[in-house]
Design a protein around this motif. Structure first.
Motif, PDB file in Angstrom:
ATOM      1  N   ARG A 125      36.263  64.402 -50.267  1.00  0.00           N
ATOM      2  CA  ARG A 125      36.555  65.769 -50.156  1.00  0.00           C
ATOM      3  C   ARG A 125      36.601  66.148 -51.622  1.00  0.00           C
ATOM      4  NH1 ARG A 125      41.605  67.050 -46.275  1.00  0.00           N
ATOM      5  NH2 ARG A 125      40.798  69.380 -46.476  1.00  0.00           N
ATOM      6  N   THR A 126      35.199  66.702 -51.942  1.00  0.00           N
ATOM      7  CA  THR A 126      35.153  67.218 -53.711  1.00  0.00           C
ATOM      8  C   THR A 126      34.853  68.581 -53.391  1.00  0.00           C
ATOM      9  OG1 THR A 126      32.779  66.687 -53.351  1.00  0.00           O
ATOM     10  CG2 THR A 126      34.265  64.948 -54.267  1.00  0.00           C
ATOM     11  N   VAL A 127      34.886  69.336 -54.414  1.00  0.00           N
ATOM     12  CA  VAL A 127      34.380  70.657 -54.393  1.00  0.00           C
ATOM     13  C   VAL A 127      32.904  70.865 -53.977  1.00  0.00           C
ATOM     14  CG1 VAL A 127      33.959  72.670 -55.897  1.00  0.00           C
ATOM     15  CG2 VAL A 127      35.890  71.311 -56.703  1.00  0.00           C
ATOM     16  N   TRP A 128      31.894  69.809 -54.413  1.00  0.00           N
ATOM     17  CA  TRP A 128      30.680  70.009 -54.062  1.00  0.00           C
ATOM     18  C   TRP A 128      30.600  69.792 -52.634  1.00  0.00           C
ATOM     19  CZ3 TRP A 128      26.077  71.854 -54.318  1.00  0.00           C
ATOM     20  CH2 TRP A 128      24.925  70.987 -53.531  1.00  0.00           C
ATOM     21  N   GLN A 129      31.231  68.800 -51.854  1.00  0.00           N
ATOM     22  CA  GLN A 129      31.176  68.645 -50.415  1.00  0.00           C
ATOM     23  C   GLN A 129      31.847  69.854 -49.676  1.00  0.00           C
ATOM     24  OE1 GLN A 129      29.841  66.482 -48.526  1.00  0.00           O
ATOM     25  NE2 GLN A 129      29.274  65.293 -50.403  1.00  0.00           N
ATOM     26  N   LYS A 130      33.025  70.334 -50.165  1.00  0.00           N
ATOM     27  CA  LYS A 130      33.289  71.682 -49.801  1.00  0.00           C
ATOM     28  C   LYS A 130      32.293  72.851 -49.524  1.00  0.00           C
ATOM     29  CE  LYS A 130      37.505  73.469 -48.130  1.00  0.00           C
ATOM     30  NZ  LYS A 130      38.280  73.070 -47.382  1.00  0.00           N
ATOM     31  N   LEU A 131      31.611  73.112 -50.625  1.00  0.00           N
ATOM     32  CA  LEU A 131      30.324  74.032 -50.561  1.00  0.00           C
ATOM     33  C   LEU A 131      29.493  73.588 -49.564  1.00  0.00           C
ATOM     34  CD1 LEU A 131      29.445  76.642 -52.007  1.00  0.00           C
ATOM     35  CD2 LEU A 131      28.235  74.999 -53.577  1.00  0.00           C
ATOM     36  N   LEU A 132      29.133  72.228 -49.655  1.00  0.00           N
ATOM     37  CA  LEU A 132      27.977  71.994 -48.726  1.00  0.00           C
ATOM     38  C   LEU A 132      28.750  72.124 -47.192  1.00  0.00           C
ATOM     39  CD1 LEU A 132      25.254  70.840 -48.438  1.00  0.00           C
ATOM     40  CD2 LEU A 132      26.369  68.643 -48.486  1.00  0.00           C
ATOM     41  N   GLU A 133      30.049  72.072 -46.918  1.00  0.00           N
ATOM     42  CA  GLU A 133      30.435  72.346 -45.555  1.00  0.00           C
ATOM     43  C   GLU A 133      30.316  73.736 -45.121  1.00  0.00           C
ATOM     44  OE1 GLU A 133      34.508  70.981 -45.217  1.00  0.00           O
ATOM     45  OE2 GLU A 133      34.172  68.840 -45.859  1.00  0.00           O
ATOM     46  N   VAL A 134      30.712  74.571 -46.188  1.00  0.00           N
ATOM     47  CA  VAL A 134      30.583  76.027 -46.026  1.00  0.00           C
ATOM     48  C   VAL A 134      29.116  76.279 -45.427  1.00  0.00           C
ATOM     49  CG1 VAL A 134      30.477  78.174 -47.256  1.00  0.00           C
ATOM     50  CG2 VAL A 134      32.205  76.694 -47.505  1.00  0.00           C
ATOM     51  N   ILE A 135      28.064  75.833 -46.047  1.00  0.00           N
ATOM     52  CA  ILE A 135      26.686  76.264 -45.734  1.00  0.00           C
ATOM     53  C   ILE A 135      26.395  75.465 -44.242  1.00  0.00           C
ATOM     54  CG2 ILE A 135      24.194  75.757 -46.414  1.00  0.00           C
ATOM     55  CD1 ILE A 135      25.114  75.566 -49.258  1.00  0.00           C
ATOM     56  N   LEU A 136      26.852  74.352 -44.093  1.00  0.00           N
ATOM     57  CA  LEU A 136      26.340  73.749 -42.925  1.00  0.00           C
ATOM     58  C   LEU A 136      27.095  74.389 -41.677  1.00  0.00           C
ATOM     59  CD1 LEU A 136      26.462  69.861 -43.732  1.00  0.00           C
ATOM     60  CD2 LEU A 136      24.446  71.352 -43.320  1.00  0.00           C
ATOM     61  N   ALA A 137      28.455  74.893 -42.140  1.00  0.00           N
ATOM     62  CA  ALA A 137      29.347  75.462 -41.032  1.00  0.00           C
ATOM     63  C   ALA A 137      28.399  76.752 -40.593  1.00  0.00           C
ATOM     64  CB  ALA A 137      30.633  75.887 -41.590  1.00  0.00           C
ATOM     65  N   LEU A 138      27.929  77.523 -41.521  1.00  0.00           N
ATOM     66  CA  LEU A 138      27.310  78.812 -41.505  1.00  0.00           C
ATOM     67  C   LEU A 138      25.940  78.370 -40.439  1.00  0.00           C
ATOM     68  CD1 LEU A 138      27.411  80.410 -44.727  1.00  0.00           C
ATOM     69  CD2 LEU A 138      28.559  81.020 -42.688  1.00  0.00           C
ATOM     70  N   ARG A 139      25.453  77.346 -40.709  1.00  0.00           N
ATOM     71  CA  ARG A 139      24.252  76.927 -39.831  1.00  0.00           C
ATOM     72  C   ARG A 139      24.575  76.472 -38.415  1.00  0.00           C
ATOM     73  NH1 ARG A 139      20.829  76.949 -37.008  1.00  0.00           N
ATOM     74  NH2 ARG A 139      18.841  75.528 -37.016  1.00  0.00           N
ATOM     75  N   LEU A 140      25.770  75.803 -38.454  1.00  0.00           N
ATOM     76  CA  LEU A 140      26.417  75.491 -37.230  1.00  0.00           C
ATOM     77  C   LEU A 140      26.534  76.660 -36.269  1.00  0.00           C
ATOM     78  CD1 LEU A 140      27.304  72.748 -35.508  1.00  0.00           C
ATOM     79  CD2 LEU A 140      29.601  73.493 -36.633  1.00  0.00           C
ATOM     80  N   GLU A 141      27.134  77.513 -36.725  1.00  0.00           N
ATOM     81  CA  GLU A 141      27.303  78.946 -36.017  1.00  0.00           C
ATOM     82  C   GLU A 141      26.221  79.490 -35.553  1.00  0.00           C
ATOM     83  OE1 GLU A 141      30.117  80.666 -35.156  1.00  0.00           O
ATOM     84  OE2 GLU A 141      31.632  79.382 -36.409  1.00  0.00           O
ATOM     85  N   LEU A 142      24.850  79.120 -36.218  1.00  0.00           N
ATOM     86  CA  LEU A 142      23.611  79.846 -35.574  1.00  0.00           C
ATOM     87  C   LEU A 142      23.101  78.851 -34.593  1.00  0.00           C
ATOM     88  CD1 LEU A 142      21.909  80.609 -39.155  1.00  0.00           C
ATOM     89  CD2 LEU A 142      22.856  82.363 -37.520  1.00  0.00           C
ATOM     90  N   LYS A 143      23.633  77.792 -34.685  1.00  0.00           N
ATOM     91  CA  LYS A 143      22.870  76.850 -33.653  1.00  0.00           C
ATOM     92  C   LYS A 143      23.751  76.683 -32.440  1.00  0.00           C
ATOM     93  CE  LYS A 143      20.721  72.291 -32.821  1.00  0.00           C
ATOM     94  NZ  LYS A 143      20.395  71.024 -33.334  1.00  0.00           N
ATOM     95  N   TYR A 144      25.028  76.917 -32.461  1.00  0.00           N
ATOM     96  CA  TYR A 144      26.004  76.375 -31.477  1.00  0.00           C
ATOM     97  C   TYR A 144      26.857  77.575 -31.078  1.00  0.00           C
ATOM     98  CZ  TYR A 144      24.776  71.416 -32.010  1.00  0.00           C
ATOM     99  OH  TYR A 144      24.245  70.335 -31.949  1.00  0.00           O
ATOM    100  N   SER A 145      27.153  77.876 -29.668  1.00  0.00           N
ATOM    101  CA  SER A 145      28.181  78.747 -29.442  1.00  0.00           C
ATOM    102  C   SER A 145      29.497  78.605 -29.728  1.00  0.00           C
ATOM    103  CB  SER A 145      28.139  78.933 -27.878  1.00  0.00           C
ATOM    104  OG  SER A 145      28.713  77.934 -27.113  1.00  0.00           O
ATOM    105  N   LYS A 146      30.450  79.421 -29.605  1.00  0.00           N
ATOM    106  CA  LYS A 146      32.009  79.159 -29.887  1.00  0.00           C
ATOM    107  C   LYS A 146      32.430  78.112 -29.093  1.00  0.00           C
ATOM    108  CE  LYS A 146      32.680  81.896 -33.457  1.00  0.00           C
ATOM    109  NZ  LYS A 146      33.285  81.531 -35.047  1.00  0.00           N
ATOM    110  N   ALA A 147      32.032  78.221 -27.838  1.00  0.00           N
ATOM    111  CA  ALA A 147      32.533  77.101 -26.957  1.00  0.00           C
ATOM    112  C   ALA A 147      32.032  75.904 -27.116  1.00  0.00           C
ATOM    113  CB  ALA A 147      32.012  77.681 -25.507  1.00  0.00           C
ATOM    114  N   GLU A 148      30.787  75.587 -27.469  1.00  0.00           N
ATOM    115  CA  GLU A 148      30.318  74.263 -27.868  1.00  0.00           C
ATOM    116  C   GLU A 148      30.716  73.860 -29.199  1.00  0.00           C
ATOM    117  OE1 GLU A 148      25.793  74.507 -26.161  1.00  0.00           O
ATOM    118  OE2 GLU A 148      26.201  75.614 -27.923  1.00  0.00           O
TER     119      GLU A 148
END
Length: 793
Positions: A125-148
Motif C-alpha cells: 500500500r503505497t501512494v503510487w499503488q493507491k493512485l493506480l487503484e483509483v485508475i483501475l477502479a474507474l476502469r472496473l466501473e466501466l466494465k462491470y455493473s454495481k451488482a457484479e
C-alpha cells in the motif's frame, strides 16, 4: 492546406496512448486465485465442498449477493457506493485530512470498487499503488455493473484464518448458507474484511462484538432496519470455532474434480441434479446398514439413483464417508470401481435372446450337471431342475440355465451386445471371458450397469413418444449436473433391444423373490411394482441389487473396497433390503405401458414354452416379442405308438397299425428327465416297448449326465495322498432297467435304478460304453488329466 503543428500530433498521440492504456489496463480475468470445488443440490443447497489448492476456503463468485450483506457492507464500507464511479472524492478527502492531522493512517477512504482492485492485485500500500487503484477502479466501473462488483468483493474479501469470501465464511462460522443468516450474523461477517484477525476462538470477541453492534446501530440510523431489530441482533453470539463444511456427496465432488475439464465446465462450482432430501435420506439408510454389516467385517456400501424420465442422477453415494478411519477405504468411489457383476447381467442375456428370436418367455432351458471345456457352473443351491422355464430361471437366478442360454446365444454375440449397451469395462477379447461372462466373470461399474438398465427403461418409456421408433440417445449415460442444452432426437427403426423384449424382461424381473426378515417372501410391503435383480460375485466379494420402475433405476453394492470376501455377503441378503428401503423413499407411479404393436399373439406349448407344434396338446395364446416367430417349434412333444391297452410302445414290426393308438407325449432328453420328474410329479415316463418289438432310431433311452462327451476331467488326491475317484452319472428312461458299464471295452460294473459309478482311471483318453438289457448302446469318450488344468472359473 495548413500543416498541423507537430506539438498537436504528439499531444494527440499521447492522449491515444493514455486512452488505450486505460482501456486495456484491466486484465480479462481479475482474480486468478484457485477456488474451492463446490457441489450444490438441484435446489441450490450446498452438498459438498473441498478446500482450494492454495489451502484457502474460497468459493467461486456467486450469481447473487444476499440483500442483507449488500446493506451491511455498503453501510460499513461505502455508503455512497451506488452514487460514485469507483472513487468517492468526499470520502478520500476526509481520509486525507484525518490522516494528515493524526500523522498516521487512521482512515482509508477506499471504495468497495477500489478494494476489489486491491484484493485482485495484492500489492504493497503505497501512494503510487493507491493512485493506480483509483485508475483501475474507474476502469472496473466501466466494465462491470454495481451488482457484479459487489459479487467480486463478496467472493474475494478475507474473513479471517483461511476463509475467503462470504459464502465460505457463512458455512465456516455459522454452518449455513449466507442467504439464511440473520442481521446480527450478517453484520458480524460484514465487519470482518476490515479486520479479519478479529476471528479467533476465545480471543478478540469483545472488539468483534463492539464493531458488530456499531454497524447494527448504523444500519438503524440509515433505516435499513429498525432500532428494535438492531437491539435484538446485538444479543446474538459471535462465531466460535470454525465448523466443518457439509460432506453429503464427497465422491461426486471428487468425480467432478476429475471430469471438469473433459466436461468443459469452467467454474469449480456446479448445481447438480441431486435431490437434497433423497441424498441425505439415502446417506442415513446406508450408514444404518453399514453399522450392521461392519460386525461381519463388511465395510463399504454404495448406492446410485437415476431418474429415467430426465436421465439425471438423483442420488450419488459412492461410499459411506468415514475419513477418520483410513483402513475402511471409504474414500474409494465404488460407483466408478470395476467389480464382478455376479448375476446382474442375466436379464440382459434374457432380453437379448428374446430380441434375436432365440427363446420365448417360458422356453424350457436345461438345468442339469454341465461341463463345457473344463468349465463346470453350479447353481447357488447346488441342485438341478432338469428343465426350467427361462423366466423362472431368471427370477431364481439359476447359473446352469444361464450358461446353457449363453452357449446357445454365443458369448461373442453377447459380448458385442454388452459393449453396445454401454458396459465399458470389457477390455479383453470375448474369448478371455467365455461362458463365465454371464456369471460375473468380467468386471462392470455400478455407473455402467445402472445406465444400461436406465437405457432400457427409457426405450420402453418412449414407445409412444417416438411412435414405435427408437432413439439411441436413450442409452446415453446419466448426467449429474444441470445442463440447458438439448440434443436433437434421431429416431431409428431398430435398437439394441426392442420394446417387446424389454417389456417381457421387466415382467420376468418383477417375479424375483423379495427379501424379508424371515428369509424370502413374495409380497413387497409397498404397492409399488419393482423389476429387480440381485447378484453375488465369486468368493462372496460383491453383493448387488439393481431395481427399476418406469421412473427410477436404483443400484446398490455392498462389499469391501479391497476385494476381501465375507461369508453372508450375498445380494439377496445384503443388497436387496437396502434397495427396497431406497424405493420406499421414491414417489410411486404407474407401471410400463404394454407396447402392443411390438408384441404378437402366438400359440405357445404350455408345457415346454416353445412355439406350439402339431403334437402339442395344451396350447395357450401369449403376447410375445415379434421376433418370437423365428423361434423353433416345440422339440419335446412327439407322436408315440402304443398298443390297444396303451400300456406298451409298439412298432409296425410287432403290432398291426390298425391295433395301434397314436398319442402325443411330452418327452425330455434322459438327463433332463432324470431331474425334471423329481420336481414335477405329473411328468409321465414313456411306456416300455412291448416284448418282441425292436425299435430303431427315435429317442435315446440313455444319457451320460457326467462327464459329457469329450470332457476333460482331473482326479484330485485324497487327504491321505491316495488318488481319488470320479463319479460317473447316467440316466435311463426306464428307471428299473439295468446298465452294464464298460471302460475301454472292459466290463466294470452293473447298476440298477440309480446309475452312478465311482472309478479311478489313469491319465489319458478313455472310452465309456453303456449297454442296457435291450442291447441299446451309448458310447462316448473323456480325458483324464495328469495335472490339474489351470485357468478361469
Amino acid at each position: 492546406m495548413n500543416k498541423i503543428p507537430k506539438a498537436f500530433l504528439i499531444s494527440d498521440l499521447i492522449c491515444i496512448v493514455l486512452l488505450l492504456t486505460f482501456l486495456f489496463s484491466l486484465p480479462s480475468k481479475l482474480f486468478k486465485t484457485p477456488t474451492s470445488f463446490v457441489i450444490e443440490a438441484s435446489n441450490g443447497k450446498l452438498l459438498s465442498a473441498a478446500i482450494a489448492s492454495d489451502g484457502q476456503w474460497r468459493f467461486p463468485v456467486a450469481d447473487s449477493v444476499p440483500v442483507k450483506f449488500k446493506d451491511c457492507i455498503i453501510a460499513f464500507e461505502d455508503k455512497r457506493f451506488y452514487n460514485h464511479f469507483g472513487v468517492d472524492i468526499l470520502a478520500m478527502s476526509r481520509a486525507m485530512r484525518q490522516n494528515w492531522r493524526a500523522k498516521s493512517v487512521v482512515s482509508g477512504g477506499s471504495t468497495l470498487t477500489m478494494q476489489v482492485i486491491r484484493l485482485s492485485r495484492k500489492q504493497d500500500r503505497t501512494v503510487w499503488q493507491k493512485l493506480l487503484e483509483v485508475i483501475l477502479a474507474l476502469r472496473l466501473e466501466l466494465k462491470y455493473s454495481k451488482a457484479e462488483i459487489l459479487g467480486l468483493y463478496a467472493a474475494n474479501a478475507p474473513f479471517g484464518s483461511n476463509v475467503v469470501g462470504l459464502e465460505a465464511a457463512s458455512w465456516r462460522y455459522y454452518g449455513r448458507d449466507a442467504k439464511t443468516l440473520s442481521w446480527g450474523e450478517m453484520a458480524t461477517l460484514a465487519v470482518l474484511p476490515n479486520s479479519p484477525s478479529l476471528v479467533h476462538p476465545g480471543k478478540n470477541s469483545t472488539r468483534l462484538i463492539k464493531k458488530r453492534n456499531d454497524l447494527l446501530d448504523k444500519l438503524a440510523q440509515l433505516h435499513y432496519i429498525d432500532q428494535a431489530t438492531a437491539n435484538l441482533s446485538k444479543l446474538e453470539p459471535v462465531p466460535g470455532k470454525p465448523m466443518p463444511l457439509p460432506q453429503n456427496a464427497p465422491h461426486l465432488l471428487n468425480r467432478f474434480k476429475t471430469e471438469r475439464v473433459s466436461l468443459k465446465i469452467n467454474s469449480t462450482r456446479i448445481t447438480s441434479t441431486l435431490d437434497e432430501n433423497i441424498q441425505l435420506k439415502i446417506n442415513t439408510i446406508l450408514k444404518r446398514y453399514n453399522n450392521r454389516y461392519r460386525a461381519n467385517d463388511i465395510n463399504n456400501i454404495s448406492a446410485l439413483v437415476l431418474d429415467a424420465r430426465t436421465g439425471h442422477v438423483v442420488s450419488y453415494v459412492g461410499n459411506i464417508y468415514q475419513p477418520e478411519n483410513a483402513d475402511l477405504q471409504s474414500h474409494v468411489d465404488m460407483i466408478k470401481a470395476p467389480r464382478s457383476p455376479g448375476s446382474t447381467l442375466k436379464p440382459l442375456l434374457y432380453a437379448s435372446m428374446m430380441n434375436d428370436g432365440f427363446i420365448l418367455p417360458h422356453t424350457l432351458i436345461p438345468d442339469i450337471p454341465t461341463q463345457i471345456a473344463g468349465y463346470s457352473p453350479q447353481n447357488y443351491d447346488l441342485g438341478y431342475d432338469g428343465a426350467i422355464a427361462a423366466d423362472k430361471a431368471l427370477s431364481r437366478s439359476l447359473n446352469i440355465p444361464a450358461v446353457k442360454m449363453l452357449q446357445q446365444y454365443k458369448y461373442e454375440r453377447f459380448y458385442d451386445k454388452l459393449k453396445k449397451l454401454g458396459i465399458g469395462t470389457l477390455n479383453q477379447p470375448a474369448d478371455h471371458y467365455g461362458l463365465s461372462l454371464i456369471l460375473g466373470g468380467s468386471e462392470v461399474t455400478m455407473w455402467d450397469l445402472a445406465n444400461t438398465y436406465m437405457g432400457m427403461v427409457r426405450t420402453l418409456n418412449h414407445f409412444n413418444t417416438y411412435k414405435g421408433l427408437y432413439n439411441p440417445d436413450d442409452y446415453k449415460p446419466a448426467t449429474y449436473f444441470q445442463n440447458e442444452s438439448k440434443d436433437e432426437k434421431d429416431e431409428q427403426r431398430n435398437s439394441f433391444l426392442d420394446h417387446g423384449s424389454i417389456w417381457v424382461t421387466f415382467n420376468a424381473m418383477e417375479e424375483v423373490m423379495r427379501p424379508g426378515d424371515e428369509g424370502l417372501w413374495e409380497q413387497f410391503s409397498s404397492s409399488q411394482r419393482v423389476a429387480w435383480k440381485t447378484g453375488t460375485s465369486f468368493g462372496f466379494r460383491d453383493a448387488w441389487a439393481v431395481g427399476l420402475t418406469p421412473n427410477y433405476v436404483v443400484c446398490v453394492w455392498v462389499g469391501n473396497a479391497d476385494g476381501e470376501g465375507r461369508p453372508g455377503l450375498v445380494g439377496i441378503e445384503a443388497a436387496a433390503p437396502v434397495l427396497f428401503d431406497i424405493f420406499r423413499l421414491l414417489p410411486n407411479g404407474k407401471w410400463f405401458e404394454t407396447p402392443t404393436t411390438k408384441l404378437k399373439k402366438l400359440k405357445i406349448c404350455k408345457q415346454s414354452g416353445y412355439k406350439a407344434g402339431e403334437y402339442c396338446t395344451n396350447v395357450v395364446e401369449e403376447l410375445v416379442p415379434v421376433s418370437g416367430e423365428k423361434t423353433m417349434v416345440c422339440p419335446y412333444h412327439k407322436l408315440v405308438h402304443l398298443d390297444k391297452t396303451g400300456t406298451y410302445r409298439v412298432t409296425d414290426q410287432c403290432e398291426s397299425v390298425t391295433n395301434m393308438q397314436h398319442k402325443s407325449w411330452f418327452i425330455l432328453p434322459p438327463a433332463m428327465e432324470y431331474y425334471y420328474k423329481i420336481k414335477n410329479s405329473d411328468y409321465k415316463n414313456l411306456p416300455p416297448f412291448k416284448e418282441g418289438c425292436n425299435p430303431s432310431g427315435g429317442n435315446s433311452v440313455m444319457e451320460v449326465i457326467y462327464p459329457k462327451n469329450n470332457a476333460i476331467v482331473y482326479i484330485p488326491l485324497e487327504l491321505d495322498g491316495t488318488r481319488g475317484k470320479i463319479v460317473i452319472n447316467a440316466a435311463h428312461r426306464n428307471s428299473s432297467s439295468k446298465i452294464y458299464w464298460h471302460i475301454d471295452n472292459e466290463y466294470v460294473a452293473t447298476t440298477t435304478n440309480f446309475h452312478q459309478l465311482a472309478i479311478s482311471p489313469p491319465p489319458g483318453k478313455h472310452t465309456l460304453t453303456l449297454v442296457d438289457e435291450n442291447g441299446e448302446r451309448l458310447v462316448q469318450v473323456f480325458t483324464v488329466l495328469d495335472k490339474e488344468k489351470k485357468g478361469g472359473r
